[in-house]
Design an enzyme around this catalytic site. Sequence first.
Site, short mmCIF file in Angstrom:
data_model
loop_
_atom_site.label_atom_id
_atom_site.label_comp_id
_atom_site.label_asym_id
_atom_site.label_seq_id
_atom_site.Cartn_x
_atom_site.Cartn_y
_atom_site.Cartn_z
N MET A 136 -74.59 -0.81 -21.27
CA MET A 136 -74.47 -2.26 -21.11
C MET A 136 -73.73 -2.57 -19.81
SD MET A 136 -73.13 -3.53 -24.78
CE MET A 136 -72.66 -2.27 -25.92
N GLY A 176 -68.67 -6.30 -17.07
CA GLY A 176 -68.20 -5.52 -18.22
C GLY A 176 -67.95 -6.45 -19.39
N SER A 177 -66.80 -7.14 -19.34
CA SER A 177 -66.51 -8.12 -20.41
C SER A 177 -67.57 -9.22 -20.43
CB SER A 177 -65.15 -8.77 -20.17
OG SER A 177 -64.14 -7.80 -20.08
N PRO A 179 -69.73 -5.20 -34.35
CA PRO A 179 -68.71 -4.98 -35.39
C PRO A 179 -68.59 -3.51 -35.79
CG PRO A 179 -69.90 -6.97 -35.89
CD PRO A 179 -70.60 -6.34 -34.71
N GLU A 184 -69.50 -0.90 -33.93
CA GLU A 184 -68.95 -0.16 -32.79
C GLU A 184 -67.43 -0.33 -32.74
OE1 GLU A 184 -70.71 -0.97 -28.97
OE2 GLU A 184 -69.07 0.02 -27.89
N GLN A 197 -30.68 9.77 -36.59
CA GLN A 197 -31.18 8.57 -37.28
C GLN A 197 -32.20 7.80 -36.44
OE1 GLN A 197 -28.59 5.16 -38.11
NE2 GLN A 197 -29.10 5.41 -40.28
N GLN A 241 -42.10 10.03 -26.60
CA GLN A 241 -40.67 9.93 -26.28
C GLN A 241 -39.85 10.92 -27.12
OE1 GLN A 241 -39.61 8.11 -23.86
NE2 GLN A 241 -37.39 8.29 -24.13
N GLY A 279 -64.95 -3.51 -25.79
CA GLY A 279 -64.38 -4.86 -25.68
C GLY A 279 -62.87 -4.75 -25.55
C1 LIG Z 1 -64.00 5.74 -20.53
C2 LIG Z 1 -64.92 4.57 -20.67
C3 LIG Z 1 -66.11 4.72 -21.37
C4 LIG Z 1 -67.01 3.66 -21.49
N1 LIG Z 1 -68.21 3.85 -22.11
C5 LIG Z 1 -69.15 2.86 -22.03
C6 LIG Z 1 -70.49 3.09 -22.50
O1 LIG Z 1 -70.82 4.17 -23.03
N2 LIG Z 1 -71.41 2.11 -22.34
C7 LIG Z 1 -71.10 0.89 -21.78
O2 LIG Z 1 -71.97 0.05 -21.67
N3 LIG Z 1 -69.84 0.66 -21.33
C8 LIG Z 1 -68.87 1.60 -21.43
N4 LIG Z 1 -67.60 1.37 -20.96
C9 LIG Z 1 -67.31 0.08 -20.34
C10 LIG Z 1 -66.34 -0.80 -21.12
O3 LIG Z 1 -66.95 -1.33 -22.26
C11 LIG Z 1 -65.80 -1.87 -20.15
O4 LIG Z 1 -64.96 -1.19 -19.23
C12 LIG Z 1 -65.06 -2.98 -20.85
O5 LIG Z 1 -65.91 -3.76 -21.63
C13 LIG Z 1 -64.30 -3.88 -19.84
O6 LIG Z 1 -65.16 -4.30 -18.82
P1 LIG Z 1 -64.71 -4.12 -17.27
O7 LIG Z 1 -64.26 -2.73 -17.10
O8 LIG Z 1 -65.79 -4.61 -16.40
O9 LIG Z 1 -63.42 -5.05 -17.12
P2 LIG Z 1 -63.43 -6.59 -16.69
O10 LIG Z 1 -64.40 -7.32 -17.51
O11 LIG Z 1 -63.53 -6.69 -15.22
O12 LIG Z 1 -61.96 -7.03 -17.13
C14 LIG Z 1 -60.80 -6.85 -16.31
C15 LIG Z 1 -59.60 -7.47 -17.04
O13 LIG Z 1 -59.83 -8.88 -17.20
C16 LIG Z 1 -59.73 -9.23 -18.57
N5 LIG Z 1 -60.64 -10.30 -18.89
C17 LIG Z 1 -61.98 -10.36 -18.63
N6 LIG Z 1 -62.51 -11.50 -19.10
C18 LIG Z 1 -61.48 -12.17 -19.68
C19 LIG Z 1 -61.37 -13.42 -20.34
N7 LIG Z 1 -62.44 -14.20 -20.50
N8 LIG Z 1 -60.15 -13.82 -20.79
C20 LIG Z 1 -59.07 -13.03 -20.63
N9 LIG Z 1 -59.10 -11.82 -20.01
C21 LIG Z 1 -60.30 -11.41 -19.54
C22 LIG Z 1 -60.07 -7.97 -19.32
O14 LIG Z 1 -59.54 -7.99 -20.64
C23 LIG Z 1 -59.41 -6.91 -18.45
O15 LIG Z 1 -58.03 -6.85 -18.76
C24 LIG Z 1 -66.68 2.41 -20.90
C25 LIG Z 1 -65.46 2.26 -20.23
C26 LIG Z 1 -64.60 3.33 -20.09
C27 LIG Z 1 -63.32 3.14 -19.32
#
Ligand SMILES: Cc1cc2nc3c(=O)[nH]c(=O)nc-3n(C[C@H](O)[C@H](O)[C@H](O)COP(=O)(O)OP(=O)(O)OC[C@H]3O[C@@H](n4cnc5c(N)ncnc54)[C@H](O)[C@@H]3O)c2cc1C
Length: 387
Positions: free
Chosen positions: A133, A139-140, A250, A252, A289, A346, A374
């Site tokens: 995806m 990403g998000s 859900p 996942e 403790q 720690q 997510g």
């Molecule tokens: C080791 C690893 C394995 C993964 N495996 C897969 C996979 O198999 N398939 C796949 O499709 N993806 C995969 N991912 C991707 C993962 O799902 C995304 O990294 C994740 O969804 C976050 O997207 P982004 O990295 O683009 O961060 P961004 O979306 O750029 O977010 C950056 C920051 O902004 C914050 N943010 C973004 N939007 C908002 C909002 N509206 N309100 C508040 N804060 C916000 C985020 O919480 C984050 O802190 C993987 C990632 C990693 C690191």
Amino acid sequence: MSKPLVAKPAFMDSEDLNIFEQSVGRFLDEHAPPATVQRWAEQGSVGRELWNKAGEAGLLGVSVPEAYGGPGGDFRHEVIIMEQLAAKGAQSFVIPLHNATVCPYLLDYASEEQKQEWMPKIVSGEIVLAVAMSEPAAGSDLQGMKATAKRDGDHYVLNGQKTFISNGLHANLIVVAAKTDAAGGAKGISLFAVETDKVKGFSRGRLLHKIGQAGRDTTEIFFSDVRVPAANLLGGQEGQGFRMLMEKLPQERLVVSWQSMAMSEAALNTTVDYVKQRRAFGKTIYDLQNTQFKLAECKTKATIGKVFLYHCTELLLQKKLDPTTASMAKLWLSEAQGQIIDECLQLHGGYGYMTEYPIAEMYKDARVARIYGGTSEIMKLLIARSL
Ligand SMILES: Cc1cc2nc3c(=O)[nH]c(=O)nc-3n(C[C@H](O)[C@H](O)[C@H](O)COP(=O)(O)OP(=O)(O)OC[C@H]3O[C@@H](n4cnc5c(N)ncnc54)[C@H](O)[C@@H]3O)c2cc1C
């Protein structure tokens, strides 16, 4: 801490499940001893042949119905696999992604003919699954994805780039999200099952270097005029991708939650063992403790998490788990995992910072649980929508 945090609820306690747990444990003892896990980390992957061995041992596609060549298990079997992987320190082997995250898309949205063809291979390990995806700039905010799929006769032509793809090195059947209607927003997204061995124009980038989970292969993947049969459009209708993702997220999120839970328990166990033998000021670290208070807090947090997770798991088995509850589980369990493992490290003092100690690896591995599947912030947004 040998006693379980919580007694297994009745739905998790059966002879069949106990036997399965023992067989998973034996498989991991044989194929994932510490030296092997170390080798996975060095090479950045568990190695392709292990998937076939896991298939032979009955660990793959455990929820695939018997009609499609599977053992007809359910999410309880997936939980056992996740618990055993964490207990044996073998979480780099992402069977849960194959079994419990990606396979359900194909079970629910592939055609009957495709299921007859793919499922036995998913069970045997001939097919390794991944889901794609995320993109470099989306990403998000999945609606911002750029990958496209354009209909051309009886094919779709896929173009674009995906990143952070787990199992990216070995996967040969990938569920890929792409836009079939660039202007359609969420309704413009469709899912495709891409059989990578059968198409031209598909390529994989290098292994990405991560701060943890070194034994998991995570890569970029690229699509350059990749022609995919129109029949591989999951659900058979364009524009259904976002809805399918929302339906499957859900489960996942429960997978990530169980992985967090299992690692928190493993962290507590290894830490209790450590502090009971390490001595300072004429007594064990455990006798202090502060140590007991910290571990008591951690155990309380983990126990509360596990009770909630069993509740969510029962809802999932009854097909009643809603996105808000799953988001609460993912938020709470992954945050709790970070706090528990930090406290446990720690209590190890300097040895906790040495990578030969399991707690150091857990510290690195745990961080991403608050990001993938997510982020915590996105979980809060989803939960807040229900208020
Ligand atoms: C080791 C690893 C394995 C993964 N495996 C897969 C996979 O198999 N398939 C796949 O499709 N993806 C995969 N991912 C991707 C993962 O799902 C995304 O990294 C994740 O969804 C976050 O997207 P982004 O990295 O683009 O961060 P961004 O979306 O750029 O977010 C950056 C920051 O902004 C914050 N943010 C973004 N939007 C908002 C909002 N509206 N309100 C508040 N804060 C916000 C985020 O919480 C984050 O802190 C993987 C990632 C990693 C690191």
